[in-house]
Enzyme design. Structure first.
Site, PDB file in Angstrom:
ATOM      1  CG  LEU A 206      -2.022  -1.078   1.249  1.00 30.45           C
ATOM      2  CD1 LEU A 206      -2.844  -0.977   2.513  1.00 30.45           C
ATOM      3  CD2 LEU A 206      -2.924  -0.979   0.035  1.00 30.45           C
ATOM      4  CG  ASP A 207       5.358   3.096  -0.533  1.00 33.74           C
ATOM      5  OD1 ASP A 207       4.918   4.267  -0.542  1.00 33.74           O
ATOM      6  OD2 ASP A 207       6.538   2.798  -0.750  1.00 33.74           O
TER       7      ASP A 207
END
Length: 287
Positions: free
Chosen positions: A227-228
């Protein structure tokens, strides 16, 4: 031919070896290997990006071999090559409430600006069903009465419709890590309705307004399991407002006009092979 192999399943010893051994002995060049071992979930996941000698062994045969390895090891294995078919790439367009992003994609495809095939529209709500029907696209609702998605059914639909890319067109649910790994390698594209990394989360318009911003925007990025979105950005665009513009007007302008145009351009870059995801970073492709 560039091929991406993903393998996901319960964690135990010796899962990566047979996959890597097979592709290496078959003469493939291994460009990238990513592995994930989440102890709390006992989940193993791997991505291998290779240059496959398709003239010597078709990708379809490689897929059969990988499927057999997956069966023996208890892994869900997928083999994907953008160049395996001469047809346009097939899209799964995922929606919740907002119709404008999906509508922009379908119009661009209809008008020839986006060279892709809308294979299916998937929603956790029925709000966009009418748009799918208007354009003759299958619509599949994977949500319950409260909008909670059946993620396993969603993954099954991606496979059943043989999609190349998954487009989260203001799909307001977080995909679980397992799906992110199963379709890793630059196949999941997300529209975020704010400028990253400054305004993440579900309320970017409100957060920017609270900081008295006069410039607002949207971000198109590849989804990775962590989720970066720091280095996975495909495209960003902005619009300016005058001081004192109400939040409601800013949000209306962003949602109805700006976000759809931003998504169209970001998706076009992926479909036209201008950018790809290598080692969790977006790279410009020179062809």
């Amino acid at each position: 031919m560039q091929v991406i192999i993903t393998a996901v399943g319960p964690d135990h010893r010796g899962l990566a070896d047979p996959i890597v051994h097979y592709v290496a002995t078959a003469g493939a060049n291994i460009y990238e290997i990513q592995m994930y071992d989440h102890d709390s979930e006992r989940l193993f996941a791997m991505l291998v990006r290779i240059e496959w000698p398709a003239d010597e062994e078709p990708v379809s045969v490689l897929r059969e071999r990988m499927t057999e390895i997956g069966r023996l090891k208890g892994l869900s294995v997928r083999v994907w090559a953008r160049d395996e078919h001469t047809r346009p790439p097939r899209l799964a367009i995922c929606t919740t409430y907002r119709p404008e992003p999906a509508l922009a994609i379908l119009r661009d495809i209809r008008d020839g600006r986006l060279k892709a095939d809308p294979a299916v529209m998937i929603g956790n709500r029925n709000a966009c069903r009418g748009i799918a029907e208007q354009f003759g696209v299958d619509f599949q609702n994977v949500g319950d009465d409260r909008g909670n998605p059946d993620n396993r059914r969603m993954a099954e639909l991606f496979d059943e419709y043989d999609v190349d890319y998954i487009v989260l067109a203001r799909y307001m649910r977080i995909l679980p890590p397992r799906i992110c790994w199963e379709f890793a390698g630059g196949r999941i594209i997300n529209l975020h309705h704010g400028l990253l990394p400054s305004f993440p989360g579900f309320r970017p318009y409100q957060d920017a307004y609270a900081r008295h911003m006069l410039t607002y925007g949207a971000t198109i990025h590849f989804i990775v399991p962590e989720l970066d979105a720091g280095e996975q950005i495909i495209h960003q665009s902005t619009f300016d407002v005058f001081p004192g513009t109400p939040l409601e007007e800013i949000t209306r302008q962003g949602e109805t006009d700006h976000e759809p145009r931003c998504l169209s351009e970001g998706l076009r870059r992926v479909v036209d092979r201008e950018v790809e995801l290598h080692f969790h970073r977006v790279v410009r492709v020179q062809r």
